[in-house]
Motif scaffolding. Structure first.
Motif, PDB file in Angstrom:
ATOM      1  N   LEU A   1       0.936  -1.309  -0.029  1.00  0.00           N
ATOM      2  CA  LEU A   1      -0.264  -0.021  -0.037  1.00  0.00           C
ATOM      3  C   LEU A   1       0.634   0.984  -0.087  1.00  0.00           C
ATOM      4  N   ARG A   2       1.545   1.336   0.809  1.00  0.00           N
ATOM      5  CA  ARG A   2       2.537   2.498   0.888  1.00  0.00           C
ATOM      6  C   ARG A   2       3.241   2.388  -0.948  1.00  0.00           C
ATOM      7  N   ASP A   3       4.039   1.511  -1.203  1.00  0.00           N
ATOM      8  CA  ASP A   3       5.054   2.123  -2.328  1.00  0.00           C
ATOM      9  C   ASP A   3       3.290   2.512  -3.729  1.00  0.00           C
ATOM     10  N   ALA A   4       2.692   1.471  -3.076  1.00  0.00           N
ATOM     11  CA  ALA A   4       1.321   2.338  -4.215  1.00  0.00           C
ATOM     12  C   ALA A   4       1.173   3.662  -3.821  1.00  0.00           C
ATOM     13  N   ALA A   5       1.242   4.381  -2.903  1.00  0.00           N
ATOM     14  CA  ALA A   5       1.265   5.490  -2.194  1.00  0.00           C
ATOM     15  C   ALA A   5      -0.004   5.520  -2.829  1.00  0.00           C
ATOM     16  N   LEU A   6      -1.087   4.820  -2.213  1.00  0.00           N
ATOM     17  CA  LEU A   6      -2.873   4.939  -1.807  1.00  0.00           C
ATOM     18  C   LEU A   6      -3.158   6.230  -0.713  1.00  0.00           C
ATOM     19  N   PRO A   7      -3.691   6.933  -0.490  1.00  0.00           N
ATOM     20  CA  PRO A   7      -4.208   8.339  -0.192  1.00  0.00           C
ATOM     21  C   PRO A   7      -4.858   7.711   1.302  1.00  0.00           C
ATOM     22  N   LEU A   8      -4.065   8.971   2.362  1.00  0.00           N
ATOM     23  CA  LEU A   8      -4.429   7.702   3.241  1.00  0.00           C
ATOM     24  C   LEU A   8      -6.073   8.060   3.537  1.00  0.00           C
ATOM     25  N   ARG A   9      -6.857   8.827   3.446  1.00  0.00           N
ATOM     26  CA  ARG A   9      -8.229   8.860   3.047  1.00  0.00           C
ATOM     27  C   ARG A   9      -8.980   8.266   2.300  1.00  0.00           C
ATOM     28  N   PHE A  10      -8.385   6.445   2.145  1.00  0.00           N
ATOM     29  CA  PHE A  10      -8.447   5.414   1.829  1.00  0.00           C
ATOM     30  C   PHE A  10      -8.275   4.406   1.561  1.00  0.00           C
ATOM     31  N   ALA A  11      -6.865   4.569   2.727  1.00  0.00           N
ATOM     32  CA  ALA A  11      -6.212   3.591   3.354  1.00  0.00           C
ATOM     33  C   ALA A  11      -6.973   1.642   3.457  1.00  0.00           C
ATOM     34  N   GLU A  12      -8.682   2.531   4.439  1.00  0.00           N
ATOM     35  CA  GLU A  12      -8.805   1.231   5.480  1.00  0.00           C
ATOM     36  C   GLU A  12     -10.217   1.118   4.265  1.00  0.00           C
ATOM     37  N   ARG A  13     -10.744   2.086   3.206  1.00  0.00           N
ATOM     38  CA  ARG A  13     -11.993   1.079   2.561  1.00  0.00           C
ATOM     39  C   ARG A  13     -11.508   0.041   1.297  1.00  0.00           C
ATOM     40  N   SER A  14     -12.252  -0.768   0.717  1.00  0.00           N
ATOM     41  CA  SER A  14     -12.775  -1.609  -0.364  1.00  0.00           C
ATOM     42  C   SER A  14     -13.542  -2.029  -0.451  1.00  0.00           C
ATOM     43  N   LEU A  15     -13.789  -2.755  -1.117  1.00  0.00           N
ATOM     44  CA  LEU A  15     -14.931  -3.170  -1.815  1.00  0.00           C
ATOM     45  C   LEU A  15     -16.447  -3.043  -1.847  1.00  0.00           C
TER      46      LEU A  15
ATOM     47  N   LYS B   1     -15.502   7.474  -8.506  1.00  0.00           N
ATOM     48  CA  LYS B   1     -14.763   7.487  -9.570  1.00  0.00           C
ATOM     49  C   LYS B   1     -13.116   6.876  -9.136  1.00  0.00           C
ATOM     50  N   THR B   2     -12.471   7.739  -8.166  1.00  0.00           N
ATOM     51  CA  THR B   2     -11.326   8.221  -7.455  1.00  0.00           C
ATOM     52  C   THR B   2     -11.769   6.597  -6.677  1.00  0.00           C
ATOM     53  N   LEU B   3     -12.806   6.937  -6.052  1.00  0.00           N
ATOM     54  CA  LEU B   3     -12.867   6.062  -4.750  1.00  0.00           C
ATOM     55  C   LEU B   3     -12.850   4.554  -4.838  1.00  0.00           C
ATOM     56  N   LEU B   4     -13.581   4.243  -5.669  1.00  0.00           N
ATOM     57  CA  LEU B   4     -13.317   2.920  -6.272  1.00  0.00           C
ATOM     58  C   LEU B   4     -12.512   2.209  -7.363  1.00  0.00           C
ATOM     59  N   ALA B   5     -11.232   3.115  -7.951  1.00  0.00           N
ATOM     60  CA  ALA B   5     -10.283   2.787  -8.387  1.00  0.00           C
ATOM     61  C   ALA B   5      -8.889   2.683  -7.120  1.00  0.00           C
ATOM     62  N   ALA B   6      -8.989   3.722  -6.062  1.00  0.00           N
ATOM     63  CA  ALA B   6      -8.277   3.271  -4.169  1.00  0.00           C
ATOM     64  C   ALA B   6      -9.082   1.998  -3.948  1.00  0.00           C
ATOM     65  N   MET B   7     -10.252   1.987  -3.989  1.00  0.00           N
ATOM     66  CA  MET B   7     -10.711   0.478  -3.690  1.00  0.00           C
ATOM     67  C   MET B   7     -10.645  -1.137  -4.211  1.00  0.00           C
ATOM     68  N   MET B   8      -9.996  -0.496  -5.783  1.00  0.00           N
ATOM     69  CA  MET B   8      -9.678  -1.929  -6.656  1.00  0.00           C
ATOM     70  C   MET B   8      -8.630  -2.003  -6.343  1.00  0.00           C
ATOM     71  N   LEU B   9      -7.618   0.011  -6.011  1.00  0.00           N
ATOM     72  CA  LEU B   9      -6.084  -1.096  -5.775  1.00  0.00           C
ATOM     73  C   LEU B   9      -5.576  -1.667  -4.129  1.00  0.00           C
ATOM     74  N   ARG B  10      -6.475  -1.063  -3.568  1.00  0.00           N
ATOM     75  CA  ARG B  10      -6.344  -1.315  -1.596  1.00  0.00           C
ATOM     76  C   ARG B  10      -6.526  -3.304  -2.171  1.00  0.00           C
ATOM     77  N   GLU B  11      -7.599  -3.419  -2.628  1.00  0.00           N
ATOM     78  CA  GLU B  11      -7.985  -5.058  -2.937  1.00  0.00           C
ATOM     79  C   GLU B  11      -6.985  -5.774  -3.753  1.00  0.00           C
ATOM     80  N   VAL B  12      -6.119  -5.373  -4.428  1.00  0.00           N
ATOM     81  CA  VAL B  12      -5.298  -5.881  -5.936  1.00  0.00           C
ATOM     82  C   VAL B  12      -4.013  -6.064  -4.839  1.00  0.00           C
ATOM     83  N   CYS B  13      -3.455  -4.885  -3.587  1.00  0.00           N
ATOM     84  CA  CYS B  13      -2.579  -5.151  -2.623  1.00  0.00           C
ATOM     85  C   CYS B  13      -2.362  -6.048  -1.872  1.00  0.00           C
ATOM     86  N   ARG B  14      -4.121  -6.879  -1.803  1.00  0.00           N
ATOM     87  CA  ARG B  14      -3.677  -8.323  -0.684  1.00  0.00           C
ATOM     88  C   ARG B  14      -2.971  -8.824  -1.269  1.00  0.00           C
TER      89      ARG B  14
END
Length: 93
Positions: free
Chosen positions: A22-36, A80-93
């Protein structure tokens, strides 16, 4: 007892690896706990978008070198940004 300690150590290692991705992906903190599972899908269109997003995430590891991608389009404030961030978080799992 030894198996419990090993399982706990493995869980901590997985958690640290996830946090590093997640750190390497530079996911903004406001999205860090959000998932699909947090995505609000009140309409048929939102449910369809969520299904597409979930399928993309589910197949990411298999398809990541294929060039397959998603394009988000829509008016400002539609998620759009929220959904993309949620997807990124899931992919990082």
């Amino acid at each position: 007892l030894k198996a419990e300690r090993e399982a706990e150590a493995e869980s901590r290692a997985r958690s640290r690896a996830f946090e590093a991705r997640l750190r390497d992906a530079a996911l903004p903190l406001r999205f860090a706990e959000r998932s699909l599972s947090d995505f609000c899908s009140d309409s048929a269109g939102q449910r369809a978008v969520l299904e597409i997003a979930a399928n993309f995430v589910d197949n990411f590891r298999k398809d990541r070198n294929s060039g397959r991608s998603l394009v988000f389009a829509g008016l400002p404030g539609t998620g759009k940004t929220l959904l993309a961030a949620m997807m990124l978080r899931e992919v990082c799992r």
